[in-house]
Design a protein around this motif. Structure first.
Motif, PDB file in Angstrom:
ATOM      1  N   ARG A   1      -5.665   2.282  -4.135  1.00  0.00           N
ATOM      2  CA  ARG A   1      -5.485   1.271  -3.107  1.00  0.00           C
ATOM      3  C   ARG A   1      -5.281  -0.097  -3.746  1.00  0.00           C
ATOM      4  O   ARG A   1      -5.840  -0.398  -4.803  1.00  0.00           O
ATOM      5  N   VAL A   2      -4.449  -0.886  -3.072  1.00  0.00           N
ATOM      6  CA  VAL A   2      -4.170  -2.259  -3.488  1.00  0.00           C
ATOM      7  C   VAL A   2      -4.779  -3.188  -2.451  1.00  0.00           C
ATOM      8  O   VAL A   2      -4.614  -2.971  -1.240  1.00  0.00           O
ATOM      9  N   PHE A   3      -5.488  -4.219  -2.922  1.00  0.00           N
ATOM     10  CA  PHE A   3      -6.198  -5.121  -2.013  1.00  0.00           C
ATOM     11  C   PHE A   3      -5.698  -6.547  -2.171  1.00  0.00           C
ATOM     12  O   PHE A   3      -5.254  -6.963  -3.244  1.00  0.00           O
ATOM     13  N   GLY A   4      -5.794  -7.281  -1.086  1.00  0.00           N
ATOM     14  CA  GLY A   4      -5.546  -8.718  -1.073  1.00  0.00           C
ATOM     15  C   GLY A   4      -6.587  -9.378  -0.197  1.00  0.00           C
ATOM     16  O   GLY A   4      -7.131  -8.747   0.724  1.00  0.00           O
ATOM     17  N   TYR A   5      -6.875 -10.633  -0.473  1.00  0.00           N
ATOM     18  CA  TYR A   5      -7.930 -11.328   0.272  1.00  0.00           C
ATOM     19  C   TYR A   5      -7.404 -12.660   0.774  1.00  0.00           C
ATOM     20  O   TYR A   5      -6.823 -13.451   0.017  1.00  0.00           O
ATOM     21  N   ASP A   6      -7.589 -12.896   2.079  1.00  0.00           N
ATOM     22  CA  ASP A   6      -7.194 -14.153   2.710  1.00  0.00           C
ATOM     23  C   ASP A   6      -8.414 -15.070   2.735  1.00  0.00           C
ATOM     24  O   ASP A   6      -9.373 -14.827   3.474  1.00  0.00           O
ATOM     25  N   THR A   7      -8.379 -16.100   1.904  1.00  0.00           N
ATOM     26  CA  THR A   7      -9.538 -16.993   1.802  1.00  0.00           C
ATOM     27  C   THR A   7      -9.712 -17.855   3.043  1.00  0.00           C
ATOM     28  O   THR A   7     -10.825 -18.324   3.297  1.00  0.00           O
ATOM     29  N   GLU A   8      -8.642 -18.084   3.804  1.00  0.00           N
ATOM     30  CA  GLU A   8      -8.756 -18.909   5.005  1.00  0.00           C
ATOM     31  C   GLU A   8      -9.514 -18.172   6.106  1.00  0.00           C
ATOM     32  O   GLU A   8     -10.465 -18.696   6.689  1.00  0.00           O
ATOM     33  N   SER A   9      -9.075 -16.956   6.399  1.00  0.00           N
ATOM     34  CA  SER A   9      -9.727 -16.177   7.457  1.00  0.00           C
ATOM     35  C   SER A   9     -10.870 -15.318   6.938  1.00  0.00           C
ATOM     36  O   SER A   9     -11.577 -14.689   7.728  1.00  0.00           O
ATOM     37  N   ARG A  10     -11.005 -15.271   5.599  1.00  0.00           N
ATOM     38  CA  ARG A  10     -12.055 -14.460   4.966  1.00  0.00           C
ATOM     39  C   ARG A  10     -11.966 -13.000   5.382  1.00  0.00           C
ATOM     40  O   ARG A  10     -12.940 -12.377   5.811  1.00  0.00           O
ATOM     41  N   THR A  11     -10.768 -12.451   5.257  1.00  0.00           N
ATOM     42  CA  THR A  11     -10.534 -11.057   5.616  1.00  0.00           C
ATOM     43  C   THR A  11      -9.861 -10.341   4.446  1.00  0.00           C
ATOM     44  O   THR A  11      -9.081 -10.931   3.693  1.00  0.00           O
ATOM     45  N   LEU A  12     -10.165  -9.057   4.325  1.00  0.00           N
ATOM     46  CA  LEU A  12      -9.634  -8.218   3.261  1.00  0.00           C
ATOM     47  C   LEU A  12      -8.552  -7.322   3.840  1.00  0.00           C
ATOM     48  O   LEU A  12      -8.737  -6.716   4.900  1.00  0.00           O
ATOM     49  N   ASN A  13      -7.408  -7.243   3.172  1.00  0.00           N
ATOM     50  CA  ASN A  13      -6.357  -6.320   3.590  1.00  0.00           C
ATOM     51  C   ASN A  13      -6.142  -5.277   2.507  1.00  0.00           C
ATOM     52  O   ASN A  13      -6.333  -5.545   1.315  1.00  0.00           O
ATOM     53  N   SER A  14      -5.774  -4.097   2.925  1.00  0.00           N
ATOM     54  CA  SER A  14      -5.705  -2.962   2.010  1.00  0.00           C
ATOM     55  C   SER A  14      -4.410  -2.194   2.237  1.00  0.00           C
ATOM     56  O   SER A  14      -3.965  -2.027   3.375  1.00  0.00           O
ATOM     57  N   ASP A  15      -3.801  -1.737   1.148  1.00  0.00           N
ATOM     58  CA  ASP A  15      -2.592  -0.918   1.202  1.00  0.00           C
ATOM     59  C   ASP A  15      -2.740   0.241   0.235  1.00  0.00           C
ATOM     60  O   ASP A  15      -3.384   0.114  -0.813  1.00  0.00           O
ATOM     61  N   GLN A  16      -2.116   1.339   0.587  1.00  0.00           N
ATOM     62  CA  GLN A  16      -2.144   2.502  -0.296  1.00  0.00           C
ATOM     63  C   GLN A  16      -0.955   2.470  -1.242  1.00  0.00           C
ATOM     64  O   GLN A  16       0.168   2.173  -0.836  1.00  0.00           O
ATOM     65  N   LEU A  17      -1.214   2.775  -2.494  1.00  0.00           N
ATOM     66  CA  LEU A  17      -0.173   2.893  -3.511  1.00  0.00           C
ATOM     67  C   LEU A  17      -0.194   4.312  -4.055  1.00  0.00           C
ATOM     68  O   LEU A  17      -1.232   4.793  -4.509  1.00  0.00           O
ATOM     69  N   SER A  18       0.963   4.968  -4.003  1.00  0.00           N
ATOM     70  CA  SER A  18       1.106   6.313  -4.554  1.00  0.00           C
ATOM     71  C   SER A  18       2.038   6.235  -5.752  1.00  0.00           C
ATOM     72  O   SER A  18       3.107   5.614  -5.674  1.00  0.00           O
ATOM     73  N   VAL A  19       1.643   6.864  -6.841  1.00  0.00           N
ATOM     74  CA  VAL A  19       2.419   6.835  -8.082  1.00  0.00           C
ATOM     75  C   VAL A  19       2.660   8.272  -8.531  1.00  0.00           C
ATOM     76  O   VAL A  19       1.727   9.080  -8.586  1.00  0.00           O
ATOM     77  N   VAL A  20       3.920   8.581  -8.829  1.00  0.00           N
ATOM     78  CA  VAL A  20       4.292   9.886  -9.376  1.00  0.00           C
ATOM     79  C   VAL A  20       4.906   9.648 -10.751  1.00  0.00           C
ATOM     80  O   VAL A  20       5.907   8.931 -10.876  1.00  0.00           O
ATOM     81  N   LEU A  21       4.304  10.243 -11.757  1.00  0.00           N
ATOM     82  CA  LEU A  21       4.778  10.106 -13.135  1.00  0.00           C
ATOM     83  C   LEU A  21       5.309  11.442 -13.614  1.00  0.00           C
ATOM     84  O   LEU A  21       4.580  12.437 -13.639  1.00  0.00           O
ATOM     85  N   GLY A  22       6.603  11.464 -13.944  1.00  0.00           N
ATOM     86  CA  GLY A  22       7.219  12.659 -14.490  1.00  0.00           C
ATOM     87  C   GLY A  22       7.943  12.342 -15.782  1.00  0.00           C
ATOM     88  O   GLY A  22       7.838  11.241 -16.326  1.00  0.00           O
ATOM     89  N   GLU A  23       8.685  13.296 -16.266  1.00  0.00           N
ATOM     90  CA  GLU A  23       9.444  13.078 -17.492  1.00  0.00           C
ATOM     91  C   GLU A  23      10.605  12.132 -17.219  1.00  0.00           C
ATOM     92  O   GLU A  23      11.524  12.443 -16.460  1.00  0.00           O
TER      93      GLU A  23
END
Length: 365
Positions: free
Chosen positions: A123-145
């Protein structure tokens, strides 16, 4: 209010999950919030000599393009179009369960070995210091040859510095394999964790000052929300230790030995983030106790002042009650100055008591 927003989010999540109920495994159904107007596809093909960068507005526009560079990084912003994920899965030979996990944006951090490629979710997170809220996003990574696939819920700009490094002539990143690119992506995510944790720490310190100065019910709600965000962040980062530990094992064939050395550094950073986050959680827990103590002390002071004020009026009530008794013969009843004498007695006794209370600090906040 954030509580209402969270309730709405939970209802939407339940509705989306219910839409998938009963479908066979591997069914491509997007589960989660739609965070982009339309998906965007970016391809960077690179080798030791340079890069080719292409942007596609739809999957059809990418069918005729054949990159000339040997290594590829394909990134998708926006996961609401299951058809795009399905075609990408066919091109790169991804298992339907991998595509299902990518579309389900409520996964916990994990790593899975599918033989020809490695699948990682975090998961990737960001924080809004003005509203004091945390937002979250999913990151999927596929590693092949010779390829890396990344799938993000929306454009955050987190990986833009990596692209800038790759665009530079003679960039060291171009001289390494795709395993090094995957490491760079993971390292960038962990660095973002440091930023978010530092912002949470600053917010906790601000709340500490507010708790000492003016504890209010709104402050208590803010402390609870920040504490909830901290717990959410910790739950997301904690499984990442095992993910990284699995990547740095010697039997892992997807990362070269020299790249695993860098992964160990990322693992150490993850431990550092968790330790810092635990310190923030302890501070927020102390803030709750501080808030309750401040409220209790303030209540005690207010009750004390009210009690003192009530006590100051007791002599006046006593004197008034005495002179209000129905006796024919009482001192000062026939005196022309009796009324003013009684007021002076009331004021004198109250003043003497107020002076005594002030010396004892009973009237001071």
């Amino acid at each position: 209010m954030k509580t209402a927003r969270n309730g709405t989010k939970r209802r939407k999540t339940k509705a989306l999950s219910a839409a998938k109920a009963g479908l066979p495994p591997g069914s491509l159904v997007h589960v989660g919030a739609v965070k982009t107007d339309r998906p965007q596809i970016t391809l960077i093909a690179y080798d030791d000599d340079g890069i080719e960068e292409k942007h596609f507005e739809n999957i059809a526009a990418s069918r005729e393009y054949v990159p000339t560079r040997t290594r590829r990084w394909l990134n998708v912003h926006g996961l609401q179009d299951a058809a795009i994920l399905g075609e990408i899965g066919l091109r790169f030979g991804l298992h339907p369960l991998v595509l299902e996990d990518i579309l389900n944006t409520h996964q916990r951090a994990k790593i899975e070995d599918y033989g020809d490629y490695l699948f990682c979710v975090l998961r990737v997170f960001g924080y809004d210091t003005e509203s004091r809220t945390l937002n979250s996003d999913q990151l999927s990574v596929v590693l092949g040859e010779n390829f890396v696939l990344t799938f993000q819920e929306r454009r955050t700009g987190l990986f833009e510095p990596i692209r800038e490094r790759m665009r530079a002539a003679g960039a060291p990143l171009l001289k390494h394999g795709t395993d090094y690119l995957a490491y760079t992506l993971l390292d960038t995510v962990i660095d973002q964790y440091f930023v978010v944790v530092d912002q949470l720490s600053d917010t906790a310190e601000q709340l500490e000052d507010e708790a000492l100065a003016s504890p209010t019910p709104q402050l208590l709600r803010t402390i609870n929300l920040v504490k909830h965000d901290t717990q959410l962040l910790r739950r997301a980062i904690w499984p990442l230790r095992e993910v990284l530990n699995g990547l740095i094992r010697d039997e892992n064939r997807f990362f070269q030995p020299e790249t695993r050395l860098y992964l160990r550094d990322v693992y150490d950073h993850t431990i550092h983030v968790i330790e810092t986050l635990d310190a923030v959680r302890e501070l927020l827990g102390d803030l709750m106790d501080m808030y309750l103590s401040s409220v209790s002390n303030r209540l005690n002071v207010e009750v004390r002042i009210l009690t003192v004020l009530t006590t100051l009026f007791l002599p006046a009530t006593l004197i008034t009650g005495i002179f209000g008794m129905n006796f024919s013969h009482m001192p000062l009843l026939g005196d022309a100055q009796g009324f003013y004498i009684s007021l002076a007695m009331m004021a004198g006794v109250a003043g003497a008591m107020a002076a005594a209370f002030w010396r004892r600090n009973w009237l001071r906040l």
